[in-house]
Design a protein around this motif. Structure first.
Motif, mmCIF file in Angstrom:
data_model
loop_
_atom_site.group_PDB
_atom_site.id
_atom_site.type_symbol
_atom_site.label_atom_id
_atom_site.label_comp_id
_atom_site.label_asym_id
_atom_site.label_seq_id
_atom_site.Cartn_x
_atom_site.Cartn_y
_atom_site.Cartn_z
ATOM 1 N N ALA A 140 -4.428 8.997 -0.840
ATOM 2 C CA ALA A 140 -4.053 7.863 0.012
ATOM 3 C C ALA A 140 -5.288 7.101 0.480
ATOM 4 O O ALA A 140 -5.294 5.867 0.511
ATOM 5 N N THR A 141 -6.337 7.825 0.831
ATOM 6 C CA THR A 141 -7.569 7.176 1.279
ATOM 7 C C THR A 141 -8.208 6.386 0.142
ATOM 8 O O THR A 141 -8.663 5.257 0.332
ATOM 9 N N THR A 142 -8.215 6.958 -1.050
ATOM 10 C CA THR A 142 -8.791 6.278 -2.200
ATOM 11 C C THR A 142 -7.985 5.033 -2.562
ATOM 12 O O THR A 142 -8.555 3.965 -2.827
ATOM 13 N N ARG A 143 -6.684 5.149 -2.570
ATOM 14 C CA ARG A 143 -5.829 4.026 -2.950
ATOM 15 C C ARG A 143 -5.968 2.862 -1.973
ATOM 16 O O ARG A 143 -5.901 1.698 -2.369
ATOM 17 N N SER A 144 -6.196 3.164 -0.698
ATOM 18 C CA SER A 144 -6.286 2.101 0.314
ATOM 19 C C SER A 144 -7.728 1.698 0.604
ATOM 20 O O SER A 144 -7.983 0.996 1.574
ATOM 21 N N GLN A 145 -8.674 2.141 -0.196
ATOM 22 C CA GLN A 145 -10.104 1.874 -0.007
ATOM 23 C C GLN A 145 -10.581 2.326 1.385
ATOM 24 O O GLN A 145 -11.345 1.638 2.048
ATOM 25 N N GLY A 146 -10.082 3.460 1.835
ATOM 26 C CA GLY A 146 -10.515 4.041 3.108
ATOM 27 C C GLY A 146 -9.831 3.485 4.334
ATOM 28 O O GLY A 146 -10.193 3.845 5.449
ATOM 29 N N LYS A 147 -8.853 2.631 4.182
ATOM 30 C CA LYS A 147 -8.188 2.031 5.343
ATOM 31 C C LYS A 147 -7.110 2.926 5.930
ATOM 32 O O LYS A 147 -6.770 2.793 7.097
ATOM 33 N N GLU B 141 3.595 5.937 -5.525
ATOM 34 C CA GLU B 141 3.452 6.116 -6.976
ATOM 35 C C GLU B 141 2.393 7.160 -7.305
ATOM 36 O O GLU B 141 2.573 7.984 -8.206
ATOM 37 N N ASP B 142 1.275 7.121 -6.583
ATOM 38 C CA ASP B 142 0.218 8.118 -6.801
ATOM 39 C C ASP B 142 0.721 9.526 -6.497
ATOM 40 O O ASP B 142 0.388 10.477 -7.204
ATOM 41 N N ILE B 143 1.490 9.654 -5.430
ATOM 42 C CA ILE B 143 2.023 10.973 -5.059
ATOM 43 C C ILE B 143 2.961 11.481 -6.143
ATOM 44 O O ILE B 143 2.907 12.652 -6.523
ATOM 45 N N ILE B 144 3.818 10.609 -6.659
ATOM 46 C CA ILE B 144 4.747 11.019 -7.713
ATOM 47 C C ILE B 144 3.974 11.483 -8.947
ATOM 48 O O ILE B 144 4.268 12.546 -9.519
ATOM 49 N N ALA B 145 2.973 10.736 -9.351
ATOM 50 C CA ALA B 145 2.180 11.110 -10.526
ATOM 51 C C ALA B 145 1.450 12.433 -10.296
ATOM 52 O O ALA B 145 1.388 13.287 -11.196
ATOM 53 N N TYR B 146 0.916 12.615 -9.108
ATOM 54 C CA TYR B 146 0.190 13.853 -8.806
ATOM 55 C C TYR B 146 1.142 15.049 -8.782
ATOM 56 O O TYR B 146 0.833 16.107 -9.334
ATOM 57 N N THR C 20 0.832 -1.204 0.000
ATOM 58 C CA THR C 20 0.000 0.000 0.000
ATOM 59 C C THR C 20 0.864 1.251 0.000
ATOM 60 O O THR C 20 0.571 2.215 -0.711
ATOM 61 N N ALA C 21 1.955 1.234 0.777
ATOM 62 C CA ALA C 21 2.855 2.387 0.820
ATOM 63 C C ALA C 21 3.472 2.638 -0.553
ATOM 64 O O ALA C 21 3.579 3.792 -0.988
ATOM 65 N N ALA C 22 3.861 1.579 -1.249
ATOM 66 C CA ALA C 22 4.446 1.737 -2.581
ATOM 67 C C ALA C 22 3.414 2.279 -3.568
ATOM 68 O O ALA C 22 3.738 3.144 -4.404
ATOM 69 N N GLU C 23 2.181 1.821 -3.483
ATOM 70 C CA GLU C 23 1.133 2.314 -4.381
ATOM 71 C C GLU C 23 0.825 3.784 -4.119
ATOM 72 O O GLU C 23 0.669 4.578 -5.054
ATOM 73 N N VAL C 24 0.746 4.144 -2.843
ATOM 74 C CA VAL C 24 0.484 5.546 -2.494
ATOM 75 C C VAL C 24 1.641 6.416 -2.954
ATOM 76 O O VAL C 24 1.442 7.531 -3.453
#
Length: 164
Positions: free
Chosen positions: A145-152, A114-119, A108-112
């Motif tokens: 981060a909330t969206t990527r982790s489905q609110g977790k 990647e999202d931050i880098i793209a944003y 999850t940290a790696a996915e978030v």
């Protein structure tokens, strides 16, 4: 020629004007003090009513994070902005989540990340300027981060941000 009467001399006219100004000043002072007293009581009564209606213990500190929480630091993120492209931003962020909510926090940290880098690559320097720019960045990164982790993920904490 008639001599001026004692009531019409210039000295008596100035004295009458000064007395009238003093009386008006006194009236304004009393009126202002009365209105201030009434408004002060109204504000005090409304604050007292609001404090009395507030639930909970007033002496207990309000904790922002409660429960069994975990924090996962992301690797530092260095990325260039869209405009000007020679501007780089370094971010250090962490994810706050309930302990055990994420099956694999590293993924999850790696996915978030990647999202931050793209944003961040879609932003311009003017969007990051000032306190409102920083607040908008925090809110946008939190949403991602909330969206990527489905609110977790409870919150994404922005530790440092360096723009160069």
């Amino acid at each position: 020629m008639a001599s001026p009467s004692s009531d019409e001399t210039p000295a008596n006219g100035k004295r009458g004007l000064l007395i009238a100004l003093a009386v008006l000043t006194l009236i304004a002072l009393v009126t202002g003090a009365g209105i201030g007293y009434l408004l002060g009581n109204t504000v005090e009564a409304s604050v007292s009513a609001r404090l009395a209606s507030a639930p909970g213990d007033k002496d207990a500190p309000q904790l922002r994070y409660t429960g069994d929480l975990a924090i996962k630091d992301l690797k530092p993120i260095v990325v260039n902005l869209a405009a000007p492209s020679s501007t780089f931003v370094r971010l250090e962020v962490a994810l706050v989540f309930k302990n055990g909510a994420l099956a694999n926090p590293d993924v999850t940290a790696a996915e978030v990340r990647e999202d931050i880098i793209a944003y961040m690559r879609s932003l311009s320097l003017s969007q990051l300027e000032g306190p409102s720019g920083l607040q908008h960045l925090r809110e946008d990164l939190n949403d991602r981060a909330t969206t990527r982790s489905q609110g977790k993920v409870t919150e994404l904490v922005l530790g440092t941000m360096v723009v160069q």
